[in-house]
Design a protein around this motif. Structure first.
Motif, PDB file in Angstrom:
ATOM      1  N   ALA A 143      15.949  -4.581  71.235  1.00 26.75           N
ATOM      2  CA  ALA A 143      14.526  -4.926  71.165  1.00 26.75           C
ATOM      3  C   ALA A 143      13.938  -4.574  69.807  1.00 26.75           C
ATOM      4  O   ALA A 143      13.129  -5.332  69.246  1.00 26.75           O
ATOM      5  CB  ALA A 143      13.759  -4.211  72.275  1.00 26.75           C
ATOM      6  N   ILE A 144      14.346  -3.453  69.259  1.00 29.68           N
ATOM      7  CA  ILE A 144      13.877  -3.061  67.926  1.00 29.68           C
ATOM      8  C   ILE A 144      14.427  -4.008  66.872  1.00 29.68           C
ATOM      9  O   ILE A 144      13.716  -4.433  65.949  1.00 29.68           O
ATOM     10  CB  ILE A 144      14.281  -1.606  67.630  1.00 29.68           C
ATOM     11  N   LYS A 145      15.702  -4.374  67.026  1.00 30.70           N
ATOM     12  CA  LYS A 145      16.321  -5.325  66.095  1.00 30.70           C
ATOM     13  C   LYS A 145      15.584  -6.654  66.100  1.00 30.70           C
ATOM     14  O   LYS A 145      15.427  -7.299  65.050  1.00 30.70           O
ATOM     15  CB  LYS A 145      17.786  -5.525  66.475  1.00 30.70           C
ATOM     16  N   GLN A 146      15.095  -7.070  67.266  1.00 31.89           N
ATOM     17  CA  GLN A 146      14.369  -8.327  67.403  1.00 31.89           C
ATOM     18  C   GLN A 146      12.902  -8.202  66.985  1.00 31.89           C
ATOM     19  O   GLN A 146      12.153  -9.190  67.037  1.00 31.89           O
ATOM     20  CB  GLN A 146      14.445  -8.825  68.843  1.00 31.89           C
ATOM     21  N   GLY A 147      12.465  -6.997  66.591  1.00 33.73           N
ATOM     22  CA  GLY A 147      11.103  -6.816  66.098  1.00 33.73           C
ATOM     23  C   GLY A 147      10.040  -6.713  67.170  1.00 33.73           C
ATOM     24  O   GLY A 147       8.862  -6.969  66.916  1.00 33.73           O
ATOM     25  N   GLU A 148      10.451  -6.300  68.373  1.00 40.69           N
ATOM     26  CA  GLU A 148       9.516  -6.310  69.495  1.00 40.69           C
ATOM     27  C   GLU A 148       8.319  -5.387  69.288  1.00 40.69           C
ATOM     28  O   GLU A 148       7.214  -5.691  69.733  1.00 40.69           O
ATOM     29  CB  GLU A 148      10.249  -5.938  70.790  1.00 40.69           C
ATOM     30  N   ILE A 149       8.525  -4.246  68.616  1.00 38.72           N
ATOM     31  CA  ILE A 149       7.379  -3.362  68.327  1.00 38.72           C
ATOM     32  C   ILE A 149       7.133  -3.262  66.821  1.00 38.72           C
ATOM     33  O   ILE A 149       6.530  -2.317  66.332  1.00 38.72           O
ATOM     34  CB  ILE A 149       7.553  -1.965  68.948  1.00 38.72           C
ATOM     35  N   GLY A 150       7.590  -4.274  66.101  1.00 38.66           N
ATOM     36  CA  GLY A 150       7.327  -4.339  64.670  1.00 38.66           C
ATOM     37  C   GLY A 150       8.146  -3.338  63.862  1.00 38.66           C
ATOM     38  O   GLY A 150       9.131  -2.774  64.344  1.00 38.66           O
ATOM     39  N   ARG A 151       7.721  -3.145  62.644  1.00 40.33           N
ATOM     40  CA  ARG A 151       8.406  -2.189  61.761  1.00 40.33           C
ATOM     41  C   ARG A 151       8.280  -0.781  62.342  1.00 40.33           C
ATOM     42  O   ARG A 151       7.198  -0.362  62.736  1.00 40.33           O
ATOM     43  CB  ARG A 151       7.790  -2.247  60.360  1.00 40.33           C
ATOM     44  N   ILE A 152       9.401  -0.059  62.381  1.00 43.33           N
ATOM     45  CA  ILE A 152       9.395   1.283  62.956  1.00 43.33           C
ATOM     46  C   ILE A 152       8.838   2.275  61.934  1.00 43.33           C
ATOM     47  O   ILE A 152       9.275   2.318  60.779  1.00 43.33           O
ATOM     48  CB  ILE A 152      10.802   1.709  63.404  1.00 43.33           C
ATOM     49  N   ILE A 153       7.900   3.085  62.396  1.00 42.04           N
ATOM     50  CA  ILE A 153       7.250   4.065  61.531  1.00 42.04           C
ATOM     51  C   ILE A 153       7.846   5.455  61.696  1.00 42.04           C
ATOM     52  O   ILE A 153       8.119   6.153  60.717  1.00 42.04           O
ATOM     53  CB  ILE A 153       5.735   4.129  61.842  1.00 42.04           C
ATOM     54  N   SER A 154       8.047   5.877  62.965  1.00 41.52           N
ATOM     55  CA  SER A 154       8.502   7.242  63.199  1.00 41.52           C
ATOM     56  C   SER A 154       9.214   7.367  64.533  1.00 41.52           C
ATOM     57  O   SER A 154       9.138   6.476  65.392  1.00 41.52           O
ATOM     58  CB  SER A 154       7.321   8.209  63.170  1.00 41.52           C
ATOM     59  N   CYS A 155       9.901   8.488  64.703  1.00 46.97           N
ATOM     60  CA  CYS A 155      10.497   8.819  65.998  1.00 46.97           C
ATOM     61  C   CYS A 155      10.421  10.326  66.204  1.00 46.97           C
ATOM     62  O   CYS A 155      10.483  11.110  65.250  1.00 46.97           O
ATOM     63  CB  CYS A 155      11.946   8.336  66.085  1.00 46.97           C
ATOM     64  N   THR A 156      10.264  10.697  67.459  1.00 41.39           N
ATOM     65  CA  THR A 156      10.216  12.106  67.841  1.00 41.39           C
ATOM     66  C   THR A 156      11.158  12.301  69.021  1.00 41.39           C
ATOM     67  O   THR A 156      11.080  11.559  69.998  1.00 41.39           O
ATOM     68  CB  THR A 156       8.795  12.523  68.253  1.00 41.39           C
ATOM     69  N   MET A 157      12.041  13.290  68.926  1.00 46.46           N
ATOM     70  CA  MET A 157      12.987  13.536  70.006  1.00 46.46           C
ATOM     71  C   MET A 157      12.946  14.996  70.425  1.00 46.46           C
ATOM     72  O   MET A 157      12.957  15.895  69.579  1.00 46.46           O
ATOM     73  CB  MET A 157      14.416  13.157  69.582  1.00 46.46           C
ATOM     74  N   GLN A 158      12.885  15.218  71.728  1.00 49.27           N
ATOM     75  CA  GLN A 158      12.935  16.557  72.287  1.00 49.27           C
ATOM     76  C   GLN A 158      14.130  16.649  73.223  1.00 49.27           C
ATOM     77  O   GLN A 158      14.297  15.810  74.117  1.00 49.27           O
ATOM     78  CB  GLN A 158      11.650  16.866  73.050  1.00 49.27           C
ATOM     79  N   VAL A 159      14.946  17.656  73.008  1.00 47.79           N
ATOM     80  CA  VAL A 159      16.130  17.901  73.827  1.00 47.79           C
ATOM     81  C   VAL A 159      16.092  19.356  74.275  1.00 47.79           C
ATOM     82  O   VAL A 159      16.039  20.257  73.441  1.00 47.79           O
ATOM     83  CB  VAL A 159      17.434  17.647  73.033  1.00 47.79           C
ATOM     84  N   ALA A 160      16.091  19.591  75.571  1.00 45.84           N
ATOM     85  CA  ALA A 160      16.021  20.957  76.078  1.00 45.84           C
ATOM     86  C   ALA A 160      16.967  21.122  77.246  1.00 45.84           C
ATOM     87  O   ALA A 160      17.133  20.219  78.067  1.00 45.84           O
ATOM     88  CB  ALA A 160      14.587  21.290  76.519  1.00 45.84           C
ATOM     89  N   THR A 161      17.618  22.289  77.320  1.00 46.24           N
ATOM     90  CA  THR A 161      18.551  22.573  78.401  1.00 46.24           C
ATOM     91  C   THR A 161      18.371  23.999  78.882  1.00 46.24           C
ATOM     92  O   THR A 161      18.010  24.892  78.096  1.00 46.24           O
ATOM     93  CB  THR A 161      20.009  22.364  77.948  1.00 46.24           C
ATOM     94  N   GLN A 162      18.620  24.206  80.165  1.00 42.36           N
ATOM     95  CA  GLN A 162      18.532  25.548  80.707  1.00 42.36           C
ATOM     96  C   GLN A 162      19.718  26.400  80.282  1.00 42.36           C
ATOM     97  O   GLN A 162      19.678  27.630  80.335  1.00 42.36           O
ATOM     98  CB  GLN A 162      18.430  25.512  82.236  1.00 42.36           C
TER      99      GLN A 162
END
Length: 369
Positions: A143-162
């Motif tokens: 979907a990103i490759k097809q431009g569905e949300i336009g040019r990508i500006i940023s990303c935020t990822m949170q990973v947490a484990t017990q």
């Protein structure tokens, strides 16, 4: 190989091996392109019993003998990380195809050597980065490759484990020592960062902080505490190759969660995990999307919409591993190279090295891509 059948020997193929018994073994038993012919474990009685139950012709306690067997075309390495290198070397020396779990080695030096030797041996080699097989991950990537949300500006990822904090069990106590190469950064961080880069592209530069809040860990049911020298808080900020700003927080010993949010000029994709344990490769993922109105700043009622990617949701990692084996079979039969391989593993090892270097020096690291 005869009649399009790949004969498989599993190093770490005991039915007591929680990972192999829940993923590799059931998938290989059900796949018409594979036959389990050999089981290798550290104990003779375990190897024999597992081989008997699985109707495998051979059982071994010596991984070199398993790799040497004429009834083995593909060696699966599903043991603890410190043993990946020697087991993979044995398979390469006998020109056997390999599927090795991630991480490829305890460090980048081992990974680079394995990738080089596997390339020279002209065999097919796969690395267990099975989250790339997720329908949700691939939906977002396309979907990103097809431009569905336009040019990508940023990303935020949170990973947490017990896990990987102040409490552990006996089986996982080895992951609290840096020397073993299996820890919060390499396991939870490695799989999650691979998904991020698979969707959006590699890091161009990054800065990182790694902190250790738990210096000792209680082994459940024993009352014994052991020293811990691995980080349980990892923060990464950087820029991806397409000028995408990235922020990542990986933490252990806390309430589990996984979330990747990707923001573009025209909208947002959010990838989360139901009932998360902080392992994106375990599946059960959910995609949500926001498409911005024409006039974003004055818009009201913007909300996330869940995207049903497939009718059958992946609720455990078995489905991802099954897809990986199907891809590997096509690679072998058609001499292709679609499966994530040892070269992909080297790139990920190098990314983790950059995180460590930045955290140790306090300086930004520019990656050579």
């Amino acid at each position: 190989m005869t009649d399009q059948l790949i004969k498989v020997g599993i190093i770490g193929g005991s039915l007591n091996n929680q990972w192999a018994s829940k993923t590799h073994i059931p998938v290989l038993k059900e796949n018409p392109f594979y036959q389990i012919t050999a089981i290798g474990t550290s104990k003779a009685e375990t190897a024999k019993e597992s081989a008997r139950v699985l109707h495998a012709s051979h059982s071994f306690t010596d991984y070199k003998k398993l790799a040497k067997s004429k009834d083995v075309d593909l060696v699966v390495v599903s043991v603890k990380v410190p043993f990946h290198y020697k087991a993979s070397i044995a398979a390469i020396e006998k020109n056997k195809h390999i599927y090795c779990e991630w991480p490829l080695g305890i460090n980048t030096m081992q990974a680079v050597k394995l990738a080089r030797l596997a390339g020279q041996a002209n065999i097919h080699h796969a690395i267990g980065l099975q989250a790339r097989q997720s329908p949700e991950v691939n939906y977002i990537k396309e979907a990103i490759k097809q431009g569905e949300i336009g040019r990508i500006i940023s990303c935020t990822m949170q990973v947490a484990t017990q896990g990987k904090g102040g409490v552990t069990d006996e089986a996982n106590s080895y992951i609290l020592k840096k020397e073993n190469g299996a820890n919060l950064l390499t396991i939870n961080g490695g799989h999650s960062l691979d998904v991020l880069c698979y969707i959006l592209g590699d890091f161009r530069e990054l800065s990182a902080v790694m902190n250790t809040h738990y210096t000792e860990t209680l082994i459940q049911g024993t009352g014994v505490t052991i020293p811990k020298d691995t980080a349980d808080q990892i923060l990464i900020q950087g820029t991806l190759i397409d000028d995408i700003s990235a922020s990542v927080h990986i933490q252990g010993g806390v309430y589990p969660a996984f979330q990747l949010e990707i923001r573009g000029e025209k909208g947002v994709f959010r990838l989360t995990q139901n009932h998360s344990s902080g392992h994106v490769q375990f599946g059960d993922l959910k995609v949500e999307k926001v498409k911005y109105p024409t006039y974003l700043l004055s818009a009201k009622g913007v909300y996330f919409e869940e995207i049903n990617v497939s009718s059958v949701k992946d609720t455990n990692p078995k489905g991802y591993v099954e897809k990986a084996y199907n891809m590997l079979a096509k690679d072998i039969f058609e001499n292709r190279g679609q499966i994530p391989n040892f070269n992909d593993a080297v790139k990920l090892h190098q990314l983790l090295d950059a995180v460590r270097t930045s955290a140790e020096t306090g300086e930004k690291v520019v990656l050579d891509r």
